[in-house]
Design a protein around this motif. Sequence first.
Motif, PDB file in Angstrom:
ATOM      1  N   LYS A  92       0.803  -1.215   0.000  1.00 50.45           N
ATOM      2  CA  LYS A  92       0.000   0.000   0.000  1.00 50.45           C
ATOM      3  C   LYS A  92       0.844   1.278   0.000  1.00 50.45           C
ATOM      4  O   LYS A  92       0.477   2.279  -0.598  1.00 50.45           O
ATOM      5  N   ARG A  93       1.988   1.240   0.703  1.00 51.59           N
ATOM      6  CA  ARG A  93       2.807   2.451   0.864  1.00 51.59           C
ATOM      7  C   ARG A  93       4.233   2.056   1.211  1.00 51.59           C
ATOM      8  O   ARG A  93       4.489   0.920   1.620  1.00 51.59           O
ATOM      9  N   PRO A  94       5.181   2.969   1.063  1.00 50.71           N
ATOM     10  CA  PRO A  94       6.574   2.627   1.386  1.00 50.71           C
ATOM     11  C   PRO A  94       6.840   2.600   2.888  1.00 50.71           C
ATOM     12  O   PRO A  94       6.238   3.362   3.657  1.00 50.71           O
ATOM     13  N   PHE A  95       7.740   1.729   3.291  1.00 44.67           N
ATOM     14  CA  PHE A  95       8.242   1.665   4.662  1.00 44.67           C
ATOM     15  C   PHE A  95       9.768   1.610   4.597  1.00 44.67           C
ATOM     16  O   PHE A  95      10.343   1.192   3.596  1.00 44.67           O
ATOM     17  N   VAL A  96      10.416   2.022   5.701  1.00 42.77           N
ATOM     18  CA  VAL A  96      11.884   2.053   5.697  1.00 42.77           C
ATOM     19  C   VAL A  96      12.502   0.687   5.938  1.00 42.77           C
ATOM     20  O   VAL A  96      13.671   0.467   5.645  1.00 42.77           O
ATOM     21  N   ALA A  97      11.720  -0.253   6.507  1.00 45.63           N
ATOM     22  CA  ALA A  97      12.263  -1.573   6.830  1.00 45.63           C
ATOM     23  C   ALA A  97      11.121  -2.527   7.129  1.00 45.63           C
ATOM     24  O   ALA A  97       9.983  -2.111   7.358  1.00 45.63           O
ATOM     25  N   ILE A  98      11.439  -3.807   7.140  1.00 46.57           N
ATOM     26  CA  ILE A  98      10.516  -4.823   7.631  1.00 46.57           C
ATOM     27  C   ILE A  98      10.996  -5.222   9.014  1.00 46.57           C
ATOM     28  O   ILE A  98      12.117  -5.708   9.190  1.00 46.57           O
ATOM     29  N   GLY A  99      10.174  -4.956  10.005  1.00 48.83           N
ATOM     30  CA  GLY A  99      10.590  -5.234  11.371  1.00 48.83           C
ATOM     31  C   GLY A  99       9.541  -4.786  12.372  1.00 48.83           C
ATOM     32  O   GLY A  99       8.614  -4.059  12.023  1.00 48.83           O
TER      33      GLY A  99
END
Length: 253
Positions: free
Chosen positions: A84-91
Motif C-alpha cells: 500500500k505504501r513505502p516503509f523504511v524496513a521490515i521489522g
Amino acid sequence: MIDTHCHLYGDEFKNDIADAISRAKKIGVTRFYLPAIDSESHNVMLELEAAHPGEFFAMMGLHPCYVKENYLEELALVEEWLNKRPFVAIGEIGLDFYWDKTFTAQQYEAFDRQMQWALDRKLPIVIHTRNAMQETIEAVKPFAAKGLRGIFHCFSGSYESAKQIVDLGLYLGIGGVVTYKNAGLPAALEKIPLERLVLETDAPYLTPVPFRGKRNESSYLTYVAEKLADVYQVRPEVIAEITTANALKIFGK
C-alpha cells in the motif's frame, strides 16, 4: 544521533509524548525509527509518523511474540501494508523462544516469509531475537547470502555471535544493555568495528543506567553513546557521527 528502534507510540507515552520528543531533540536525536509489532499497533504507529514527517519513520512486520493462531491473517495484513505504501524496513521480525515455544514452527515460517519480502522489496530488516541467537543467525544466513541487510536489534550476545552477524554484513543495534554492570556486552564489542553499530533505546524498555527500572525514552540515548565512547576510547561525538552514518546507510533516509 538516531534512535533506530523505539516504541514511542506505546501507551506508556500517551500522556507526555510531546515532552519526550522535545527532550530527545534537546540532546541531539534527529530521527526516530518505529518498529511494528502487530495489527493492533499499526494505526497509532502510523499516526505518530504522520504527525512528524521527516523525523519519525515506520517499519512494518510481525513481531515473533505475536505469532499466534492468527499469524497467517497478521502476515496478510503486513503484506497488504507493504503493498500500500513505502516503509523504511521490515521489522521487528525474528525468533523468540523465551516466553513460549508453542508456535516455534510458525515463528520460523513468519520470519522466512518476511525476510523474503524484504529481499523482494530491497528493504532492510530489523531483527528481534531472544533465547534464540544462534537459531536466528542460521535462519538469516541464506537470505544474507542473497544480499539481505539489516540490524540485530537490542544485541546483547557474545563476541562470537557479534562476529557472525557482522560477517554476514548486518549491523548490531546497541541500547541500554551496554550500560548494565553484569551484561558483558562491552567486552563482546571491543573487537567489533564501530562501523557495524547503530544506537537504539527500545523505549520504553531496557532503560540504561542510571535510570534502570524506569520508563526508557529516546533522550536516554546519550547514556548509550557515552558508554560506547568509553568502550571504544573515543569522544561521544565520534560515536554519534559514526552510528548516525551507519543508520542512514541501512535505512536510506
